[in-house]
Scaffold this active site. Structure first.
Site, PDB file in Angstrom:
ATOM      1  N   GLU A  98      45.582  28.181  40.970  1.00  0.00           N
ATOM      2  CA  GLU A  98      46.012  29.565  40.738  1.00  0.00           C
ATOM      3  C   GLU A  98      44.890  30.308  40.017  1.00  0.00           C
ATOM      4  O   GLU A  98      44.145  29.718  39.228  1.00  0.00           O
ATOM      5  CB  GLU A  98      47.308  29.503  39.904  1.00  0.00           C
ATOM      6  CG  GLU A  98      47.972  30.791  39.530  1.00  0.00           C
ATOM      7  CD  GLU A  98      48.430  31.699  40.665  1.00  0.00           C
ATOM      8  OE1 GLU A  98      47.594  31.995  41.533  1.00  0.00           O
ATOM      9  OE2 GLU A  98      49.576  32.156  40.627  1.00  0.00           O
ATOM     10  N   ASP A  99      44.734  31.602  40.307  1.00  0.00           N
ATOM     11  CA  ASP A  99      43.690  32.371  39.628  1.00  0.00           C
ATOM     12  C   ASP A  99      44.046  32.594  38.156  1.00  0.00           C
ATOM     13  O   ASP A  99      43.257  32.351  37.255  1.00  0.00           O
ATOM     14  CB  ASP A  99      43.426  33.710  40.346  1.00  0.00           C
ATOM     15  CG  ASP A  99      44.690  34.531  40.599  1.00  0.00           C
ATOM     16  OD1 ASP A  99      45.803  34.072  40.264  1.00  0.00           O
ATOM     17  OD2 ASP A  99      44.573  35.651  41.135  1.00  0.00           O
ATOM     18  N   ASP A 102      50.203  34.438  34.276  1.00  0.00           N
ATOM     19  CA  ASP A 102      50.512  35.566  33.410  1.00  0.00           C
ATOM     20  C   ASP A 102      51.943  35.359  32.876  1.00  0.00           C
ATOM     21  O   ASP A 102      52.152  34.631  31.914  1.00  0.00           O
ATOM     22  CB  ASP A 102      50.345  36.820  34.269  1.00  0.00           C
ATOM     23  CG  ASP A 102      50.488  38.125  33.531  1.00  0.00           C
ATOM     24  OD1 ASP A 102      50.137  38.176  32.353  1.00  0.00           O
ATOM     25  OD2 ASP A 102      50.952  39.106  34.139  1.00  0.00           O
ATOM     26  N   ARG A 166      37.533  42.228  43.733  1.00  0.00           N
ATOM     27  CA  ARG A 166      37.552  40.762  43.901  1.00  0.00           C
ATOM     28  C   ARG A 166      36.137  40.209  44.023  1.00  0.00           C
ATOM     29  O   ARG A 166      35.881  39.045  43.736  1.00  0.00           O
ATOM     30  CB  ARG A 166      38.305  40.374  45.174  1.00  0.00           C
ATOM     31  CG  ARG A 166      39.804  40.640  45.143  1.00  0.00           C
ATOM     32  CD  ARG A 166      40.454  39.935  46.333  1.00  0.00           C
ATOM     33  NE  ARG A 166      41.772  40.444  46.660  1.00  0.00           N
ATOM     34  CZ  ARG A 166      42.908  40.049  46.100  1.00  0.00           C
ATOM     35  NH1 ARG A 166      42.883  39.157  45.134  1.00  0.00           N
ATOM     36  NH2 ARG A 166      44.070  40.542  46.490  1.00  0.00           N
TER      37      ARG A 166
END
Ligand code: IMP
Length: 183
Positions: A98-99, A102, A166
């Protein structure tokens, strides 16, 4: 530096170094087994491509796409897997990539981990480049974390705002006027 960026949190070199360290750790933890990296589109694509090449093990990769929630859908639990894993996962050790984690809703409400285990994965762990723990709404166990950050909206290195940024090679904080311009 891009004119919409207020501050660079992690430079290209910071990211490269940290990912090399993570790759060494993952290589040691998964030596002698088959590892499948499962990236969550789209934000994790660049991170996955880079960490993949730092892993010295029997490794393959695939992607899933998960519908994003909005408004109060997060509390009603509507997060769907739009694109599933194509690779055979039975007997594989899976690492979800996962980037950024949050609130934690994406990982929790997609039931991705549970789903992969039900379908025969030998183990399922989570690797995130960024962790914003102060924003967490649901508990998520992250096994490998690149950097822990404060409650800031960041872009670059795969992370976007409205489909932009990005491509930035670093991770930076967006100037507030960029949000205000669009709201
Ligand atoms: P969560 O479900 O709240 O944990 O959010 C996860 C997803 O929200 C990430 O995969 C990103 O796509 C997006 N996201 C959360 N914080 C940021 C940020 O600071 N910049 C860009 N995208 C973010």
């Amino acid at each position: 530096m891009h004119p919409d960026i207020a501050d660079i949190l992690f430079s290209k070199d910071d990211i490269k170094l940290r990912i090399a360290m993570m790759g060494r750790q993952i290589s040691a933890d998964y030596k002698d087994v088959s590892l499948l990296l499962v990236g969550i589109l789209k934000g994790s694509a660049i991170f996955l491509a880079d960490i993949l090449r730092e892993i010295d093990a029997d490794v393959n990769y695939d992607f899933v796409s998960i519908s994003s929630y909005c408004g109060d859908t997060s509390s009603s639990g509507i997060v769907r897997v739009i694109k599933d894993v194509d690779a055979d996962i039975s007997g594989k050790h899976v690492l979800i990539v996962e980037d950024i984690v949050d609130t934690g809703w994406t990982l929790r409400l997609s039931y991705l981990k549970e789903n992969l285990l039900t379908r025969g994965a030998e183990s399922v762990k989570v690797c995130a480049l960024l962790d914003k723990p102060s924003r967490r709404k649901v508990e998520v166990n992250i096994d490998y974390i690149g950097f822990v950050i404060d409650d800031l909206f960041v872009v670059g290195y795969g992370l976007d705002y409205d489909g932009r940024y990005r491509n930035l090679p670093y991770i930076g904080v967006l100037k507030p006027e960029v949000y205000n311009r669009n709201n």
